[in-house]
Write a protein that holds these residues in place. Structure first.
Motif, PDB file in Angstrom:
ATOM      1  N   UNK A 179       1.684  -0.080  23.859  1.00  0.00           N
ATOM      2  CA  UNK A 179       2.975  -0.768  23.954  1.00  0.00           C
ATOM      3  C   UNK A 179       3.090  -1.939  22.979  1.00  0.00           C
ATOM      4  N   UNK A 180       2.074  -2.115  22.142  1.00  0.00           N
ATOM      5  CA  UNK A 180       2.138  -3.166  21.132  1.00  0.00           C
ATOM      6  C   UNK A 180       1.434  -4.451  21.509  1.00  0.00           C
ATOM      7  N   UNK A 181       1.020  -4.604  22.761  1.00  0.00           N
ATOM      8  CA  UNK A 181       0.347  -5.822  23.178  1.00  0.00           C
ATOM      9  C   UNK A 181      -1.147  -5.725  22.922  1.00  0.00           C
ATOM     10  N   UNK A 182      -1.805  -6.875  22.938  1.00  0.00           N
ATOM     11  CA  UNK A 182      -3.250  -6.929  22.812  1.00  0.00           C
ATOM     12  C   UNK A 182      -3.871  -7.024  24.197  1.00  0.00           C
ATOM     13  N   UNK A 183      -4.977  -6.310  24.386  1.00  0.00           N
ATOM     14  CA  UNK A 183      -5.632  -6.289  25.685  1.00  0.00           C
ATOM     15  C   UNK A 183      -6.915  -7.096  25.691  1.00  0.00           C
ATOM     16  N   UNK A 184      -7.930  -6.547  26.363  1.00  0.00           N
ATOM     17  CA  UNK A 184      -9.191  -7.272  26.497  1.00  0.00           C
ATOM     18  C   UNK A 184      -9.939  -7.324  25.174  1.00  0.00           C
ATOM     19  N   UNK A 185     -10.756  -8.324  25.057  1.00  0.00           N
ATOM     20  CA  UNK A 185     -11.565  -8.495  23.864  1.00  0.00           C
ATOM     21  C   UNK A 185     -11.937  -9.942  23.712  1.00  0.00           C
ATOM     22  N   UNK A 186     -11.521 -10.558  22.625  1.00  0.00           N
ATOM     23  CA  UNK A 186     -11.867 -11.960  22.384  1.00  0.00           C
ATOM     24  C   UNK A 186     -11.187 -12.841  23.434  1.00  0.00           C
ATOM     25  N   UNK A 187     -12.000 -13.487  24.229  1.00  0.00           N
ATOM     26  CA  UNK A 187     -11.467 -14.422  25.221  1.00  0.00           C
ATOM     27  C   UNK A 187     -11.849 -15.851  24.920  1.00  0.00           C
ATOM     28  N   UNK A 188     -12.887 -16.023  24.097  1.00  0.00           N
ATOM     29  CA  UNK A 188     -13.375 -17.367  23.820  1.00  0.00           C
ATOM     30  C   UNK A 188     -13.942 -17.438  22.408  1.00  0.00           C
ATOM     31  N   UNK A 189     -13.597 -18.495  21.713  1.00  0.00           N
ATOM     32  CA  UNK A 189     -14.132 -18.778  20.383  1.00  0.00           C
ATOM     33  C   UNK A 189     -14.758 -20.163  20.402  1.00  0.00           C
ATOM     34  N   UNK A 190     -16.016 -20.260  19.996  1.00  0.00           N
ATOM     35  CA  UNK A 190     -16.669 -21.553  19.828  1.00  0.00           C
ATOM     36  C   UNK A 190     -16.642 -21.917  18.355  1.00  0.00           C
ATOM     37  N   UNK A 191     -16.365 -23.166  18.078  1.00  0.00           N
ATOM     38  CA  UNK A 191     -16.126 -23.594  16.710  1.00  0.00           C
ATOM     39  C   UNK A 191     -16.761 -24.942  16.449  1.00  0.00           C
ATOM     40  N   UNK A 192     -17.401 -25.067  15.296  1.00  0.00           N
ATOM     41  CA  UNK A 192     -17.903 -26.358  14.812  1.00  0.00           C
ATOM     42  C   UNK A 192     -17.568 -26.466  13.335  1.00  0.00           C
ATOM     43  N   UNK A 193     -17.242 -27.667  12.910  1.00  0.00           N
ATOM     44  CA  UNK A 193     -16.872 -27.892  11.505  1.00  0.00           C
ATOM     45  C   UNK A 193     -17.591 -29.142  11.020  1.00  0.00           C
ATOM     46  N   UNK A 194     -18.171 -29.066   9.825  1.00  0.00           N
ATOM     47  CA  UNK A 194     -18.940 -30.177   9.272  1.00  0.00           C
ATOM     48  C   UNK A 194     -18.532 -30.418   7.829  1.00  0.00           C
ATOM     49  N   UNK A 195     -18.413 -31.666   7.473  1.00  0.00           N
ATOM     50  CA  UNK A 195     -18.095 -32.058   6.105  1.00  0.00           C
ATOM     51  C   UNK A 195     -19.208 -32.942   5.560  1.00  0.00           C
ATOM     52  N   UNK A 196     -19.733 -32.607   4.392  1.00  0.00           N
ATOM     53  CA  UNK A 196     -20.718 -33.441   3.709  1.00  0.00           C
ATOM     54  C   UNK A 196     -20.259 -33.651   2.277  1.00  0.00           C
ATOM     55  N   UNK A 197     -21.038 -34.413   1.520  1.00  0.00           N
ATOM     56  CA  UNK A 197     -20.689 -34.647   0.116  1.00  0.00           C
ATOM     57  C   UNK A 197     -20.825 -33.379  -0.713  1.00  0.00           C
ATOM     58  N   UNK A 198     -21.663 -32.453  -0.244  1.00  0.00           N
ATOM     59  CA  UNK A 198     -21.949 -31.256  -1.043  1.00  0.00           C
ATOM     60  C   UNK A 198     -21.108 -30.045  -0.662  1.00  0.00           C
ATOM     61  N   UNK A 199     -20.673 -29.960   0.588  1.00  0.00           N
ATOM     62  CA  UNK A 199     -19.980 -28.751   1.035  1.00  0.00           C
ATOM     63  C   UNK A 199     -19.204 -29.022   2.315  1.00  0.00           C
ATOM     64  N   UNK A 200     -18.263 -28.124   2.591  1.00  0.00           N
ATOM     65  CA  UNK A 200     -17.545 -28.095   3.873  1.00  0.00           C
ATOM     66  C   UNK A 200     -17.949 -26.806   4.583  1.00  0.00           C
ATOM     67  N   UNK A 201     -18.250 -26.901   5.871  1.00  0.00           N
ATOM     68  CA  UNK A 201     -18.834 -25.768   6.587  1.00  0.00           C
ATOM     69  C   UNK A 201     -18.115 -25.521   7.907  1.00  0.00           C
ATOM     70  N   UNK A 202     -17.874 -24.248   8.180  1.00  0.00           N
ATOM     71  CA  UNK A 202     -17.312 -23.828   9.464  1.00  0.00           C
ATOM     72  C   UNK A 202     -18.289 -22.853  10.104  1.00  0.00           C
ATOM     73  N   UNK A 203     -18.597 -23.083  11.374  1.00  0.00           N
ATOM     74  CA  UNK A 203     -19.395 -22.150  12.159  1.00  0.00           C
ATOM     75  C   UNK A 203     -18.578 -21.763  13.384  1.00  0.00           C
ATOM     76  N   UNK A 204     -18.420 -20.468  13.603  1.00  0.00           N
ATOM     77  CA  UNK A 204     -17.615 -20.009  14.735  1.00  0.00           C
ATOM     78  C   UNK A 204     -18.189 -18.709  15.282  1.00  0.00           C
ATOM     79  N   UNK A 205     -17.947 -18.483  16.564  1.00  0.00           N
ATOM     80  CA  UNK A 205     -18.405 -17.234  17.190  1.00  0.00           C
ATOM     81  C   UNK A 205     -17.347 -16.761  18.180  1.00  0.00           C
TER      82      UNK A 205
END
Length: 577
Positions: free
Chosen positions: A425-451
């Motif tokens: 019917x076009x809707x999304x069902x079960x699957x991703x219910x939770x995303x954990x996210x961390x983001x870090x900024x340093x002088x050398x790089x910007x980093x994203x970690x997610x699951x």
């Protein structure tokens, strides 16, 4: 979606948070569907007909500007006697509103009267008015007195109110007084209908459109001051339910975000036409929404492709931003809307780091969690296939549905299975219910970690992705990990594929060792891709362009199998020249 650090700034760099899809796999309940159906049935009752009665205006107090350019191809088609939208065409002389034979998307374009913008952008008022009047007469004959779905849907009336008032010279220049009276009578009835139905519209862009219609009627129709106060209160509620604090709309669609920004800007023009002060809540919301919109734009200034959207060109975005009068920078991270942005040098990465939109709010959502797009300057490198919600009508339905799958996005796929189920019917069902996210900024790089946990129930694995962009934008290093989430499960090796869909015109030359490839952009820039932990191949792909048409392209695919204990695959995009 819940933010563990609600007090942090919308564009701040957060150490960690968790996004949860609350009620995400549940569509409207049976009771809600019955209530919605009953509410629409009441439109046909004598009681509702009585509510629509009243005096109709003899003229408008003012005419608001439509500050946006229309589509020239569609406008010129109207001059030739044809309504054209996403590959679908109808001759004006045979247009029959009482017996629609068109797609829902074409119907939305027709019923909203958005075509008035296209028509007015390509010709003079003298030439455009007879065309607009002919279509208007046909609409009035079918729907002027008869209240029915979908013509009288609240969001249709909201858009219609904005376009009728902004383009009043095209539809009210006739010397036929009976016709003019019919148009103004329909306006007044539509406003009364909206008074009672705007809050019932689906949260998101539809509800915003409905309340914008209430307010513009209160501003432009005579005797509208009580409606104006009522409309401002209603729009305040609609914004609270339809727009996240970071400025993103709840449907998570960049194209929907653009539409919402344009609707609110047209409303602001109505305040200007009345020389009335624009409410602070409206200006504030528009500012946040523009910031979020810019956050999902690439180096070419055009939109990235998420949740059915396509790569709407940069000139459309630039003209829209100019019309709003908002001056702001792109949002680096939309905490609730869910898009993360990394930029360094001329390189831009945009990542979907949130659960998909909830089923009760969106039909046609995509299973795109943890996918990303990558661009350098005016050229896109890594894209999503995109465009499911704006594809050309001539494309097979099976193809447009395939554009919503996880495999159509630049991310990891387990066993050719979607990270979030896609229902018929076009809707999304079960699957991703939770995303954990961390983001870090340093002088050398910007980093994203997610699951995300979209594969836990079926395969027992969490998918974790990390991406790091160097300070000069010349290196993007990533790692995809499959981590066992349920040690009680024992199964054989599970196949996976990590897909990096490439933009059209990117030339690909794989190396002999099967671990790397050289990418050449149209400007001659060279990027080297290398991976470890899987076998690299180059396969055919496609990309939906700004007009909804498929363009042939290629994709890098890293394939492998993971044992029950999990696996990790590292990869890098390096600017070599």
């Amino acid at each position: 979606m819940n933010d563990l650090t609600p007090g942090s700034g919308a564009d701040g760099v957060e150490e960690g948070k968790r996004l949860i899809r609350l009620g995400g796999d549940r569509g409207l309940s049976l009771a809600e569907r019955i209530s919605e159906r009953f509410q629409r049935l009441t439109w046909r009752t004598p009681l509702h007909a009585m509510r629509l009665r009243g005096r109709h205006p003899l003229k408008l107090i003012a005419v608001a500007d439509d500050p946006f350019f229309g589509d020239a191809l569609r406008g010129n088609a109207l001059l030739d006697g044809t309504l054209q939208f996403r590959g679908e065409r109808r001759a004006i002389e045979t247009l029959d509103f009482a017996h629609p034979d068109w797609s829902p998307a074409f119907g939305d374009y027709l019923q909203s009267f958005a075509w008035l913008r296209d028509l007015s952008s390509v010709t003079t008022r003298a030439r455009a008015a007879p065309i607009a009047e002919e279509i208007m007469r046909r609409w009035l004959a079918a729907h002027g007195e008869k209240v029915s779905d979908p013509a009288w849907r609240a969001d249709h009336w909201g858009c219609r109110m904005l376009f009728w008032i902004a383009h009043a010279p095209l539809i009210l220049s006739s010397t036929d007084l009976v016709y003019r009276s019919s148009v103004l009578h329909a306006l007044a009835r539509g406003a009364r209908h909206l008074d009672r139905t705007a809050d019932k519209a689906q949260a998101g862009v539809p509800r915003l459109a409905a309340w914008c219609g209430v307010l513009v009627a209160g501003l432009i129709l005579p005797g509208g001051d009580p409606r104006r106060a009522f409309g401002e209160a209603g729009l305040t509620r609609a914004l609270a339910h339809s727009v996240f604090e970071d400025g993103g709309t709840v449907g998570r669609s960049p194209a929907g975000q653009l539409e919402a920004v344009q609707l609110l800007t047209m409303l602001v023009e109505a305040y200007h036409a009345r020389r009335a002060e624009v409410p602070a809540f409206l200006q504030g919301a528009l500012g946040r929404m523009v910031t979020a919109l810019l956050g999902v734009c690439h180096g070419d200034k055009g939109l990235s492709s998420w949740q059915g959207s396509g790569p709407i060109p940069g000139d459309v975005i630039a003209q829209t931003i100019e019309a709003t009068g908002v001056r702001t920078r792109p949002l680096k991270q939309a905490r609730d809307w869910g898009y993360q942005r990394l930029s360094a040098g001329s390189t831009v990465l945009i990542m979907d780091a949130a659960p998909p939109p909830v089923a009760r709010l969106v039909e046609g959502g995509c299973a795109s969690t943890l996918a990303f797009e990558l661009s350098e300057g005016a050229h896109r490198l890594v894209v999503n296939c995109g465009g499911a919600g704006m594809a050309d009508a001539q494309l097979p339905r099976a193809l447009t549905e395939a554009l919503r799958t996880t495999a159509a996005h630049s991310t990891l796929v387990i066993d050719d299975s979607n990270s979030t189920a896609i229902h018929a019917d076009g809707t999304l069902g079960r699957g991703v219910g939770e995303v954990e996210l961390a983001r870090h900024e340093t002088d050398n790089a910007s980093r994203i970690e997610a699951s995300h946990d979209g594969y836990v129930r079926r395969y027992g694995f969490l998918h974790r992705r990390s991406v790091a962009l160097s300070h000069d934008g010349r290196d993007l290093r990533g790692e995809d990990m499959l981590l066992p989430a349920d040690r009680r499960r024992s199964r054989g090796d599970t196949p996976f594929a990590i897909r990096f869909h490439l933009a059209p015109h990117i030339e690909v030359a794989p190396t002999a060792d099967g671990q790397a490839a050289i990418l050449r952009t149209p400007s001659g820039a060279l990027w080297q891709f290398r991976c470890k932990g899987g076998a690299l191949g180059v396969e055919a792909s496609l990309w939906i362009d700004a007009r909804g048409r498929p363009q042939s392209t290629e994709q890098l695919v890293v394939r492998g199998e993971t044992p029950a204990g999990g696996t990790n695959i590292s990869w890098v995009f390096h600017r070599a020249k």
